[in-house]
Structure formats: structure tokens, C-alpha cells
Design an enzyme around this catalytic site. Structure first.
Site, PDB file in Angstrom:
ATOM      1  N   ASP A   1       0.832  -1.203   0.000  1.00  0.00           N
ATOM      2  CA  ASP A   1       0.000   0.000   0.000  1.00  0.00           C
ATOM      3  C   ASP A   1       0.863   1.247   0.000  1.00  0.00           C
ATOM      4  O   ASP A   1       0.549   2.239  -0.651  1.00  0.00           O
ATOM      5  CB  ASP A   1      -0.908   0.022   1.230  1.00  0.00           C
ATOM      6  CG  ASP A   1      -2.126  -0.863   1.022  1.00  0.00           C
ATOM      7  OD1 ASP A   1      -2.127  -1.643   0.047  1.00  0.00           O
ATOM      8  OD2 ASP A   1      -3.056  -0.765   1.833  1.00  0.00           O
ATOM      9  N   ALA A   2       1.966   1.167   0.723  1.00  0.00           N
ATOM     10  CA  ALA A   2       2.833   2.335   0.829  1.00  0.00           C
ATOM     11  C   ALA A   2       3.419   2.697  -0.538  1.00  0.00           C
ATOM     12  O   ALA A   2       3.446   3.858  -0.927  1.00  0.00           O
ATOM     13  CB  ALA A   2       3.949   2.069   1.824  1.00  0.00           C
TER      14      ALA A   2
ATOM     15  N   GLU B   1     -26.517 -17.820 -17.292  1.00  0.00           N
ATOM     16  CA  GLU B   1     -25.797 -16.829 -16.465  1.00  0.00           C
ATOM     17  C   GLU B   1     -26.741 -16.269 -15.413  1.00  0.00           C
ATOM     18  O   GLU B   1     -27.937 -16.244 -15.615  1.00  0.00           O
ATOM     19  CB  GLU B   1     -25.366 -15.635 -17.336  1.00  0.00           C
ATOM     20  CG  GLU B   1     -24.277 -15.923 -18.315  1.00  0.00           C
ATOM     21  CD  GLU B   1     -23.988 -14.706 -19.194  1.00  0.00           C
ATOM     22  OE1 GLU B   1     -24.807 -13.772 -19.230  1.00  0.00           O
ATOM     23  OE2 GLU B   1     -22.928 -14.715 -19.843  1.00  0.00           O
TER      24      GLU B   1
ATOM     25  N   LYS C   1     -28.818 -13.469 -13.622  1.00  0.00           N
ATOM     26  CA  LYS C   1     -29.345 -12.164 -14.008  1.00  0.00           C
ATOM     27  C   LYS C   1     -29.075 -11.225 -12.839  1.00  0.00           C
ATOM     28  O   LYS C   1     -29.689 -11.323 -11.781  1.00  0.00           O
ATOM     29  CB  LYS C   1     -30.839 -12.257 -14.300  1.00  0.00           C
ATOM     30  CG  LYS C   1     -31.418 -10.972 -14.849  1.00  0.00           C
ATOM     31  CD  LYS C   1     -32.829 -11.208 -15.366  1.00  0.00           C
ATOM     32  CE  LYS C   1     -33.457  -9.931 -15.884  1.00  0.00           C
ATOM     33  NZ  LYS C   1     -33.484  -8.843 -14.894  1.00  0.00           N
TER      34      LYS C   1
ATOM     35  N   ASP D   1     -29.060  -8.109 -10.608  1.00  0.00           N
ATOM     36  CA  ASP D   1     -30.067  -7.073 -10.403  1.00  0.00           C
ATOM     37  C   ASP D   1     -29.408  -5.752 -10.033  1.00  0.00           C
ATOM     38  O   ASP D   1     -29.181  -5.442  -8.873  1.00  0.00           O
ATOM     39  CB  ASP D   1     -31.030  -7.516  -9.294  1.00  0.00           C
ATOM     40  CG  ASP D   1     -32.328  -6.730  -9.342  1.00  0.00           C
ATOM     41  OD1 ASP D   1     -32.539  -5.991 -10.331  1.00  0.00           O
ATOM     42  OD2 ASP D   1     -33.129  -6.854  -8.409  1.00  0.00           O
TER      43      ASP D   1
ATOM     44  N   TYR E   1     -21.387  -8.679 -19.317  1.00  0.00           N
ATOM     45  CA  TYR E   1     -21.948  -9.915 -19.877  1.00  0.00           C
ATOM     46  C   TYR E   1     -22.400  -9.802 -21.321  1.00  0.00           C
ATOM     47  O   TYR E   1     -22.896 -10.746 -21.890  1.00  0.00           O
ATOM     48  CB  TYR E   1     -23.111 -10.409 -19.018  1.00  0.00           C
ATOM     49  CG  TYR E   1     -24.135  -9.341 -18.704  1.00  0.00           C
ATOM     50  CD1 TYR E   1     -24.913  -8.776 -19.720  1.00  0.00           C
ATOM     51  CD2 TYR E   1     -24.310  -8.892 -17.412  1.00  0.00           C
ATOM     52  CE1 TYR E   1     -25.832  -7.790 -19.442  1.00  0.00           C
ATOM     53  CE2 TYR E   1     -25.235  -7.900 -17.117  1.00  0.00           C
ATOM     54  CZ  TYR E   1     -25.997  -7.349 -18.144  1.00  0.00           C
ATOM     55  OH  TYR E   1     -26.898  -6.369 -17.866  1.00  0.00           O
TER      56      TYR E   1
ATOM     57  N   LYS F   1     -37.229 -15.565 -14.478  1.00  0.00           N
ATOM     58  CA  LYS F   1     -37.229 -14.881 -13.175  1.00  0.00           C
ATOM     59  C   LYS F   1     -37.607 -15.871 -12.088  1.00  0.00           C
ATOM     60  O   LYS F   1     -38.614 -16.583 -12.220  1.00  0.00           O
ATOM     61  CB  LYS F   1     -38.246 -13.738 -13.187  1.00  0.00           C
ATOM     62  CG  LYS F   1     -37.920 -12.642 -14.190  1.00  0.00           C
ATOM     63  CD  LYS F   1     -37.092 -11.547 -13.562  1.00  0.00           C
ATOM     64  CE  LYS F   1     -37.945 -10.320 -13.359  1.00  0.00           C
ATOM     65  NZ  LYS F   1     -37.186  -9.158 -12.930  1.00  0.00           N
TER      66      LYS F   1
ATOM     67  N   CYS G   1     -42.131  12.657  21.083  1.00  0.00           N
ATOM     68  CA  CYS G   1     -41.373  11.425  21.282  1.00  0.00           C
ATOM     69  C   CYS G   1     -42.229  10.432  22.060  1.00  0.00           C
ATOM     70  O   CYS G   1     -42.760  10.770  23.119  1.00  0.00           O
ATOM     71  CB  CYS G   1     -40.090  11.733  22.040  1.00  0.00           C
ATOM     72  SG  CYS G   1     -39.234  10.252  22.605  1.00  0.00           S
TER      73      CYS G   1
ATOM     74  N   CYS H   1     -40.548   9.987  25.775  1.00  0.00           N
ATOM     75  CA  CYS H   1     -40.482  11.015  26.814  1.00  0.00           C
ATOM     76  C   CYS H   1     -41.569  12.066  26.680  1.00  0.00           C
ATOM     77  O   CYS H   1     -41.727  12.915  27.546  1.00  0.00           O
ATOM     78  CB  CYS H   1     -39.106  11.674  26.817  1.00  0.00           C
ATOM     79  SG  CYS H   1     -38.790  12.653  25.340  1.00  0.00           S
TER      80      CYS H   1
ATOM     81  N   CYS I   1     -36.239  13.182  18.451  1.00  0.00           N
ATOM     82  CA  CYS I   1     -36.581  13.685  19.770  1.00  0.00           C
ATOM     83  C   CYS I   1     -35.386  14.525  20.194  1.00  0.00           C
ATOM     84  O   CYS I   1     -34.259  14.035  20.227  1.00  0.00           O
ATOM     85  CB  CYS I   1     -36.775  12.526  20.743  1.00  0.00           C
ATOM     86  SG  CYS I   1     -36.651  13.028  22.459  1.00  0.00           S
TER      87      CYS I   1
ATOM     88  N   CYS J   1     -33.775  12.333  27.217  1.00  0.00           N
ATOM     89  CA  CYS J   1     -34.753  11.301  26.851  1.00  0.00           C
ATOM     90  C   CYS J   1     -34.276   9.911  27.295  1.00  0.00           C
ATOM     91  O   CYS J   1     -33.196   9.460  26.903  1.00  0.00           O
ATOM     92  CB  CYS J   1     -34.963  11.317  25.347  1.00  0.00           C
ATOM     93  SG  CYS J   1     -36.022   9.994  24.756  1.00  0.00           S
TER      94      CYS J   1
HETATM   95  P1  AMP Z   1     -35.115  -6.175 -16.712  1.00  0.00           P
HETATM   96  O1  AMP Z   1     -34.232  -5.082 -16.196  1.00  0.00           O
HETATM   97  O2  AMP Z   1     -35.831  -6.902 -15.621  1.00  0.00           O
HETATM   98  O3  AMP Z   1     -35.999  -5.685 -17.832  1.00  0.00           O
HETATM   99  O4  AMP Z   1     -34.167  -7.278 -17.347  1.00  0.00           O
HETATM  100  C1  AMP Z   1     -33.360  -7.020 -18.463  1.00  0.00           C
HETATM  101  C2  AMP Z   1     -32.022  -6.589 -17.998  1.00  0.00           C
HETATM  102  O5  AMP Z   1     -31.358  -7.585 -17.257  1.00  0.00           O
HETATM  103  C3  AMP Z   1     -31.057  -6.296 -19.085  1.00  0.00           C
HETATM  104  O6  AMP Z   1     -31.264  -5.082 -19.698  1.00  0.00           O
HETATM  105  C4  AMP Z   1     -29.754  -6.293 -18.327  1.00  0.00           C
HETATM  106  O7  AMP Z   1     -29.538  -4.997 -17.773  1.00  0.00           O
HETATM  107  C5  AMP Z   1     -30.034  -7.191 -17.141  1.00  0.00           C
HETATM  108  N1  AMP Z   1     -29.140  -8.347 -17.021  1.00  0.00           N
HETATM  109  C6  AMP Z   1     -28.661  -8.780 -15.831  1.00  0.00           C
HETATM  110  N2  AMP Z   1     -27.848  -9.830 -15.966  1.00  0.00           N
HETATM  111  C7  AMP Z   1     -27.774 -10.102 -17.287  1.00  0.00           C
HETATM  112  C8  AMP Z   1     -27.075 -11.083 -18.067  1.00  0.00           C
HETATM  113  N3  AMP Z   1     -26.301 -12.027 -17.494  1.00  0.00           N
HETATM  114  N4  AMP Z   1     -27.219 -11.042 -19.394  1.00  0.00           N
HETATM  115  C9  AMP Z   1     -28.020 -10.101 -19.968  1.00  0.00           C
HETATM  116  N5  AMP Z   1     -28.702  -9.152 -19.312  1.00  0.00           N
HETATM  117  C10 AMP Z   1     -28.600  -9.146 -17.973  1.00  0.00           C
HETATM  118 ZN    ZN Z   2     -37.577  11.308  23.793  1.00  0.00          ZN
END
Ligand code: AMP
Ligand code: ZN
Length: 706
Positions: free
Chosen positions: A25-26, A106, A108, A110, A217, A305, A399, A402, A417, A422
Site C-alpha cells: 500500500d505504501a 448466467e 441475471k 439485479d 456480460y 425470473k 417522542c 419522553c 426527539c 430522553c
Molecule cells: P429487466 O431489467 O428486468 O428488464 O431485465 C433485463 C435486464 O437484465 C437487461 O437489460 C440487463 O440490464 C439485465 N441483465 C442482468 N444480468 C444479465 C445477463 N447475465 N445477461 C443479460 N442481461 C442481464
Molecule cells: Zn424522547
């Protein structure tokens, strides 16, 4: 300068993507500082892609628009496995006769879709999906994400666009919410919202501190031709330094793909990002063209899903809790239901705004989800099920603990509060003070903290140190109708408080419960200060504020630190803080910085392994600290590397025999104090030698020790 930029980028990649740093790190900090200095001197040569831009970028005025070519499409989704079989049938019909293909499965991810554009192998633009055709240019913010390569190796195409998902880690999300909550700010509903919110921030410095990461992806519009399969393309992305999904499966048939989807479904809660489904893709890229795409999505992929972990229940009531800084937090009291493996009867409602926005009313049928897979949260009201006469919820203006006025402070979402006396706030502060990462006083758990406040025995956490523990033995800590004496636990509490006197500065600083000072921040701050009293008016803290992000150890400075530094200074300047420090002084308390045993190279016990066992006359933790101060290490069990077994009272012969067999010397407390030499503190009285000791163990103790 170019060489430094390159070296820093390379090391960032080794550190953040491959998790195998090759410089200390240094050394990293030195390179960083040198680059900063050069850039200050020769701004005309500053690379717009410089890694320093990550933390020093000026706030963004707004986001420019970016047109996606080709558009960033979504995915067709399905919720039944049968639909995947239909998808397979559809492909068989559409594909040219004789086509063969495999599927890739793969996760998905979120998060928020992102496009990364490289020109001359340098990151020049990052954009959100937006409506698919046009998104926001979030380059400045995305640059702060360490795992995203800022430059690409020579074998990468000169111009390249890749697409993927930015996400917030689940752990990071929980921590972020905790610190936002602590700072009285709006928390996020789930990691996806937190991620989207972070990318939209106008100040990249704040984004830099957010726990964001990425998975790449998909191909973008340039530089991704020439791969026969998706799998090969992903392998190339990985080689070029992009983070890719940590899990994927190749399947010969749709049935195999479904099995893989089930496998992923089982383990999906173990990933560091939230997974809301699986994506099934045709691996052979040559077949994509013939299939084409709809306006919404490509035809060669399908998302499955997982059943949403969401259940319906009834909101029975809303209780309002008072936090240790006075923040009133509404909590939903629910008809108990099972969700993702546990029975839930309460969920956080965050704050008044959240309730008003979702128009949540007592008596409503609501959807319950787990945000970030861990925190139960309400995700909407089933308005159609609302009974007649159900009234909107009115947030209390006093609150609940109190009865004093509760206020919304300027610029805060939280209602607080504002009564410094309190009792509810004090109870929570006591609990925090006694917590595991604070002073670790277990006997203060459960109802005890509440009782001490109720009975007026404790008006401030430091009052604990002057309690009459004998009298406390008769305190009734039982539930109504089932009285139970505090008894022996009163003495345990006394002992724990005694031990707490020896705890290092970071634990104490955390225990005080200053806003923005969590356990990690407390450790960072403590590392720069000798003792508790030196925190008041500390010039180190003032410097952190002055320098904020630019100077110093670039890798370690987080925006929160300036905030934290301000909070700490403000605490010691406040009337309460002054009184607290004075009281600490009266109690003879001035905790010191923890010694790091690994850097100790001098001392009478350097390199010596010790094990403590049996009943000793002082807490084990105290002896452990002394041993470490003397350069030794404390082990939990005797091994061949243990030099001394320090045996107190009541140690079985078997244990000492075993130790001797391993070549360990068995010694008593008295001998340990001798060995500690100068490190043994003044005033530590060893117990009188017990008759069981060998004459050799009874050597006279040097007078200088005591
Ligand atoms: P949704 O957002 O529910 O409409 O789902 C579609 C979106 O899933 C795509 O536009 C991507 O942003 C996302 N996504 C997440 N993982 C993947 C993946 N492995 N391949 C393709 N799209 C993905
Ligand atoms: Zn209080």
C-alpha cells in the site's frame, strides 16, 4: 506521468479485480502522490483518464445524453420453466436447418445496465441504458468504480464497447444504509435502488465511497465481432481485465439448462450481488443475426425470473422506536408470515416520508419483501383490499418515550426527539456502549440497560463505573410476574467494566456513539491518535477535513472520513463532550491506541508464543495485552510453537502434561510478570506463590518490576 498512470491502473486491477496486489500500500500511495504532484505542476499533460480523477472530480452539473448504437435492449422474461422449453422449440423452428447450438446460463444481476466505451484502449465513456436508445453519460461516476479497467491491454481492440450491469454489493448495501441511518439520512429500499441512486449522484467523490462493482456480460456496438461463441467473448473480456459473472454453465440441451437454472436458484443468495433470475443465451454468436431482435429484446436470449420472494400480510400497527441519537424510526408490526426461510413479524418503515409516499396505513394488506435478501421491508400496499374507514397514518409529533417535542431538523429526513434527557435515547446509548464492538459488557444486555435507566441509576453511560454492584445483586431483572434477581451477574458486569478500562482507544471511541463513527472509522481514527484525550481538538482530524480527498493516502481517504472527523471534533467541542472527557479523567480513564503486535520488533517476549489458561488474578484480556506489548503473541491453544503455558488456578494435570510433551514451559503468573520486565505495569501484584509450584518457579521477583 504516463508510466505512473499505467502502473497505478495496473495495480488497481491487480488489487480490485484479481485480488492479488503485487505492491505494498505504501508503494502504491507513493506512486499516487507522485502522479498527483506532477499533475499539479504540469496540468497541461494531465491524462483525462488519470486514476486521480476518480477521487478529485468536480461535481457534475447534470448528465449529458448518450445515444446507444445499437440500442441497449432488455430481455424477454418468463416465470415458468415450460416457457423455456417453448423458447427452445421456437428456436428450433427459426434456426436454419441443421443448426446446432448450446445454451449458456448466467445469473441475471439485479443492478443498473451500463455501457462502457473504450477508444485507444482507454475508457472514454460510460452510460446508463436510459430508455434503451438514449441514456445518461455517467462516466465520472463510473470511473470511481475500482474494478472497471480504465485502460485495456494491447491485445484488446482499439475501439471497444462492452455492456453489463453495475451493482451494489449486498454487504455494502447493508452498511451504507446503517451509516445513512446513523447520519439521519434517507436509506435505500434495496441494493438496486442504492446503485441507481449512487450513479445519479452529482459528486463523484461520494460515489467513490459507495460499494459498487460491475459484471460485464454483453457485447456492445464495437470491437466485439469475431467471437464464435458468447463463452469465448466472455473469456476475452475477462482476459482484458473486465469483471465477469463468477458463475455460468454451458448446457447441451434445454433440460440441462433448466437444471443449471435450478442449481443457480439454490445458491443465488450466496452471491455478493442480488440475482433476480437466470439468463439463457444461445452460445453460438453466428446464429444471432438470423434470429434478429424485437423492439424490446434480442431473440437469442431469454430471462427466467425466480419466484419473487414476496408475500402478502396485514399491517397490524406501527410502533415508533427511538434511536440513540433521538431519531424516530417507524416499525411495521405485521401479521407473522414466512418469507425466504424465516418468520417475519416486523419490518422497518424507514421514516415518515416512506410511509407517506407509499400511503401505508394501519390495517392495510401489504407486500413484504426482503431488501438485499436480508432486511424485511414493505414493498407496496394492496389498495384494492383496503377496508373502509382506514385512516392515513399520522407520524407522531412528540417522542413516544419522553413525550417531548419531536422535530425534523433542517436538511434531514429523520424526525428526532431533541430532549437530551430522553430515557429511550439513553437506553439505546447504553446498549451501544456495552455492545460487542464497543466495551463488550454482556451482563448489560436484555432488560438490564433499560432497568438501570428506569430506576434512575444511570443517567450517562459513564455512570456505570460508579455503580454499587453489591446493591445491584438484588435488582429484579425478571419479566412481569416472574421476578429474577440480577445476582452474580452484577459482579460479572463489574468485572467486564474493569476489563473495559484496558480496552484500546478504537473500542472506546466507537462506544461513545458519535454520529458517522462506526467501528471501522473508529479504528482508522484511533490508529492516528495516542489516547482518548488527544482526540479533542485533534490536528490530525482538522487536517482530514482540510485535505478532504485530494492529498494524503489516496486509497484510504473516504468522503465519510471528513464527515466523521467533523463529528468527532464537534463531539469534543460540545458541552456534553467536554463533560464526558472530564468525567473520563476523574475515573482515571484515558484509553490508548491498540498496539499492533505484528510490528513489535523489540520487547522481552518478541517472537514468543504464549497460552493463558486457568483462573488468573486479572482478566485474561489484560494479560494478553501485556504479552503483546512485550512483543509476544497469545495463542488460543498449545502447539509446538508455544513457548509458555501460563497456568492459573485449577488447571488439570493432563493439560500441563500435554504442554510439556510439546516442549512448552509451564509457568505461573508471577513468572510471567517477571518475563514481562518493563512492560509489566506498576501496581500489578502477582498472587502469592501456591505450594504446588516447583522451587524453580519461585524465583524471587525483581524489585524493579513493582
Ligand atoms: P429487466 O431489467 O428486468 O428488464 O431485465 C433485463 C435486464 O437484465 C437487461 O437489460 C440487463 O440490464 C439485465 N441483465 C442482468 N444480468 C444479465 C445477463 N447475465 N445477461 C443479460 N442481461 C442481464
Ligand atoms: Zn424522547
Amino acid at each position: 506521468m504516463a508510466r505512473l498512470v499505467e502502473a497505478i491502473n495496473r495495480n488497481d486491477r491487480l488489487y480490485y479485480v484479481e485480488a492479488r496486489p503485487v505492491v505494498s500500500d505504501a508503494d502504491y500511495d507513493r506512486m499516487y502522490e507522485e502522479l498527483l504532484a506532477l499533475e499539479r505542476e504540469y496540468p497541461q499533460f494531465k491524462d483525462p483518464n488519470s486514476p486521480t480523477v476518480r477521487v478529485s472530480g468536480a461535481p457534475i452539473e447534470g448528465f449529458a445524453q448518450v445515444r446507444h448504437e445499437p440500442p441497449m435492449k432488455s430481455l424477454d422474461k418468463c416465470y415458468e420453466k415450460g416457457d423455456l422449453v417453448q423458447f427452445d422449440t421456437f428456436l428450433r423452428r427459426e434456426m436454419p436447418a441443421g443448426s446446432r447450438w448450446r445454451y449458456v446460463v448466467e445469473p441475471k444481476v439485479d443492478g443498473v445496465s451500463i455501457s462502457l466505451l473504450y477508444e485507444g484502449r482507454r475508457l472514454v465513456r460510460a452510460a446508463t441504458r436510459g430508455n434503451g436508445e438514449v441514456g445518461d453519460d455517467v462516466t465520472q461516476n463510473v470511473r470511481t468504480i475500482r474494478s472497471i479497467p480504465k485502460t485495456l491491454p494491447d491485445d484488446a481492440p482499439d475501439a471497444l464497447e462492452v455492456r453489463g450491469e453495475v451493482y451494489m454489493t449486498r454487504d455494502g448495501f447493508v452498511q451504507l444504509n446503517e451509516s445513512l441511518d446513523e447520519a439521519g439520512r434517507q436509506t435505500f429500499m434495496n441494493p438496486r435502488n442504492a446503485c441507481a441512486g449512487s450513479l445519479k449522484l452529482l459528486d463523484p467523490k461520494i460515489v467513490a465511497a459507495r460499494p459498487l462493482d460491475v459484471v460485464i456480460y454483453n457485447a456492445g456496438g464495437v470491437g466485439c465481432d469475431g467471437f464464435a461463441t458468447h463463452t469465448e467473448m466472455i473469456a476475452a473480456f475477462k482476459r482484458w481485465g473486465f469483471p465477469v459473472a463468477p458463475w455460468s454453465r454451458l448446457a447441451e440441451t434445454v433440460d440441462e439448462a433448466i437444471a443449471a437454472i435450478d442449481e443457480l436458484g439454490e445458491s443465488r443468495h450466496a452471491f455478493r450481488f442480488e440475482i433476480d433470475g437466470a439468463v439463457l443465451k444461445v452460445d453460438e454468436r453466428a446464429l444471432y443475426g438470423g434470429l434478429g431482435a424485437t423492439a424490446h429484446s434480442p431473440r437469442w436470449a431469454r430471462a427466467y425470473k425466480y419466484a419473487p420472494e414476496r408475500v402478502e400480510t396485514v399491517l397490524r400497527g406501527i410502533t415508533v422506536q427511538v434511536g440513540r441519537s433521538g431519531v424516530l424510526t417507524p416499525v411495521a408490526e405485521l401479521e407473522p408470515v414466512e418469507l425466504a426461510g424465516s418468520v417475519i413479524s416486523r419490518a422497518t418503515l424507514h421514516n415518515a416520508d416512506q410511509i407517506a409516499e407509499q400511503d401505508i396505513r394501519v390495517g392495510d394488506h401489504v407486500w413484504l419483501v426482503k431488501a438485499g435478501d436480508v432486511i424485511p421491508a414493505i414493498d407496496g400496499v394492496l389498495v384494492e383490499k383496503r377496508a373502509e374507514g382506514v385512516k392515513p397514518y399520522v407520524f407522531p409529533s412528540v417522542c413516544p418515550a419522553c413525550g417531548e417535542r419531536a422535530e425534523r431538523l433542517e436538511g434531514e429526513v429523520a424526525v428526532r426527539c431533541v430532549n437530551p434527557g430522553c430515557p429511550a435515547q439513553l437506553q439505546r446509548r447504553l446498549e451501544h456502549f456495552a455492545g460487542r464492538n464497543a466495551l463488550d459488557i454482556k451482563a448489560l444486555g436484555g432488560r438490564v440497560a433499560d432497568l438501570l435507566v428506569e430506576k434512575g441509576l444511570v443517567k450517562d453511560p459513564l455512570d456505570l463505573f460508579s455503580l454499587d454492584f453489591e446493591a445491584l445483586k438484588s435488582l429484579d431483572v425478571g419479566e412481569a410476574g416472574a421476578p429474577r434477581k440480577f445476582g452474580r451477574n452484577a459482579l460479572n458486569m463489574r468485572d467486564a467494566l474493569e476489563a473495559a478500562r484496558g480496552l484500546p482507544l478504537d473500542r472506546w471511541l466507537f462506544a461513545v456513539g458519535i454520529p458517522n463513527v462506526g467501528a471501522t472509522v473508529a479504528r482508522d481514527i484511533a490508529a492516528e491518535h495516542d489516547r482518548f484525550s488527544s482526540l479533542a481538538g485533534s490536528s490530525v482530524l482538522k487536517n482530514v477535513i482540510a485535505n478532504d480527498a485530494l492529498k494524503g493516502k489516496a486509497r484510504k481517504i473516504l468522503p465519510i472520513k471528513a464527515e466523521a472527523a467533523k463529528s468527532v471534533l464537534a463531539f469534543f467541542e460540545s458541552r456534553y463532550g467536554e463533560a464526558f472527557l472530564a468525567r473520563m479523567h476523574e475515573l482515571g480513564l484515558d484509553p490508548r491506541r491498540a498496539e499492533t503486535p505484528s510490528v513489535k520488533t523489540t520487547g522481552p517476549l518478541v517472537g514468543v508464543g504464549c497460552v493463558l489458561t486457568g483462573t488468573l488474578s486479572r482478566p485474561r484480556s489484560e494479560y494478553a495485552k501485556l504479552i503483546e506489548l512485550a512483543g509476544g503473541t497469545v495463542q488460543s491453544a498449545v502447539t509446538s510453537k508455544t513457548r509458555y503455558l501460563i497456568a492459573g488456578e485449577n488447571v488439570g494435570a493432563a493439560k500441563t502434561e500435554k504442554a510439556r510433551a510439546l516442549g512448552t514451559e509451564v509457568i505461573d503468573e508471577r513468572r510471567l510478570l517477571e518475563l514481562l520486565g518493563d512492560v509489566a505495569p506498576v501496581g500489578v501484584e502477582p498472587p502469592a506463590p501456591s505450594p504446588a509450584q516447583t522451587p524453580e518457579d519461585r524465583k524471587p521477583v525483581q524489585a524493579t518490576l513493582f
